[in-house]
Design a protein around this motif. Structure first.
Motif, mmCIF file in Angstrom:
data_model
loop_
_atom_site.group_PDB
_atom_site.id
_atom_site.type_symbol
_atom_site.label_atom_id
_atom_site.label_comp_id
_atom_site.label_asym_id
_atom_site.label_seq_id
_atom_site.Cartn_x
_atom_site.Cartn_y
_atom_site.Cartn_z
ATOM 1 N N LYS A 32 0.755 -1.286 0.203
ATOM 2 C CA LYS A 32 -0.101 -0.095 -0.047
ATOM 3 C C LYS A 32 0.769 1.219 0.152
ATOM 4 C CE LYS A 32 -3.745 -2.616 1.811
ATOM 5 N NZ LYS A 32 -4.959 -2.380 2.835
ATOM 6 N N ASP A 33 0.080 2.361 -0.383
ATOM 7 C CA ASP A 33 0.917 3.492 -0.506
ATOM 8 C C ASP A 33 0.802 4.279 0.885
ATOM 9 O OD1 ASP A 33 -1.566 4.792 -0.257
ATOM 10 O OD2 ASP A 33 -1.433 5.709 -2.260
ATOM 11 N N GLN A 34 1.543 5.539 1.031
ATOM 12 C CA GLN A 34 1.481 6.034 2.386
ATOM 13 C C GLN A 34 0.335 6.414 3.052
ATOM 14 O OE1 GLN A 34 2.915 7.192 -0.493
ATOM 15 N NE2 GLN A 34 2.644 9.640 -0.479
ATOM 16 N N LEU A 93 -1.451 -0.253 -3.838
ATOM 17 C CA LEU A 93 -0.766 0.078 -5.278
ATOM 18 C C LEU A 93 -1.392 -0.948 -6.383
ATOM 19 C CD1 LEU A 93 2.977 0.393 -3.470
ATOM 20 C CD2 LEU A 93 1.419 2.254 -4.656
#
Length: 99
Positions: free
Chosen positions: A33-35, A40
């Motif tokens: 996962k992104d921040q 993603l």
């Protein structure tokens, strides 16, 4: 294996579903996962699967669309004014059943 034709039809190319794109060969690789906690992109029809998330797409359907354009559009397909996916031509849909 022995196959039997279970159904034949015709429909616009863009009618393909995510499930049908998976059956055509779209595969997911989990890049995490992104921040912000969003998944993603990880869908591709490349073999072997890309090791770079930037070369993947957010859904099986979009991976299929990209594959179709590369397959039928030739070199520099993405620089042409139109592509097979955007033209949304009618295609044969043939469903097989394993005997």
């Amino acid at each position: 294996i022995t196959l039997k034709i279970a159904a034949i039809g015709i429909e616009p190319l863009q009618f393909i579903t995510d499930e049908e794109a998976r059956l055509e060969g779209a595969v997911f690789k989990d890049f995490g996962k992104d921040q912000f906690g969003f998944q993603l992109p990880g869908w591709s029809m490349h073999r072997p699967h890309p090791e770079d998330v930037d070369k993947c797409l957010p859904s099986p359907r979009w991976a299929f669309a990209s594959y179709i354009n590369r397959l039928h559009g030739g070199k520099n397909w993405n620089l042409k004014p139109s592509n097979l996916w955007d033209e949304n031509s009618y295609v044969w849909v043939i469903t097989f059943k394993k005997l």
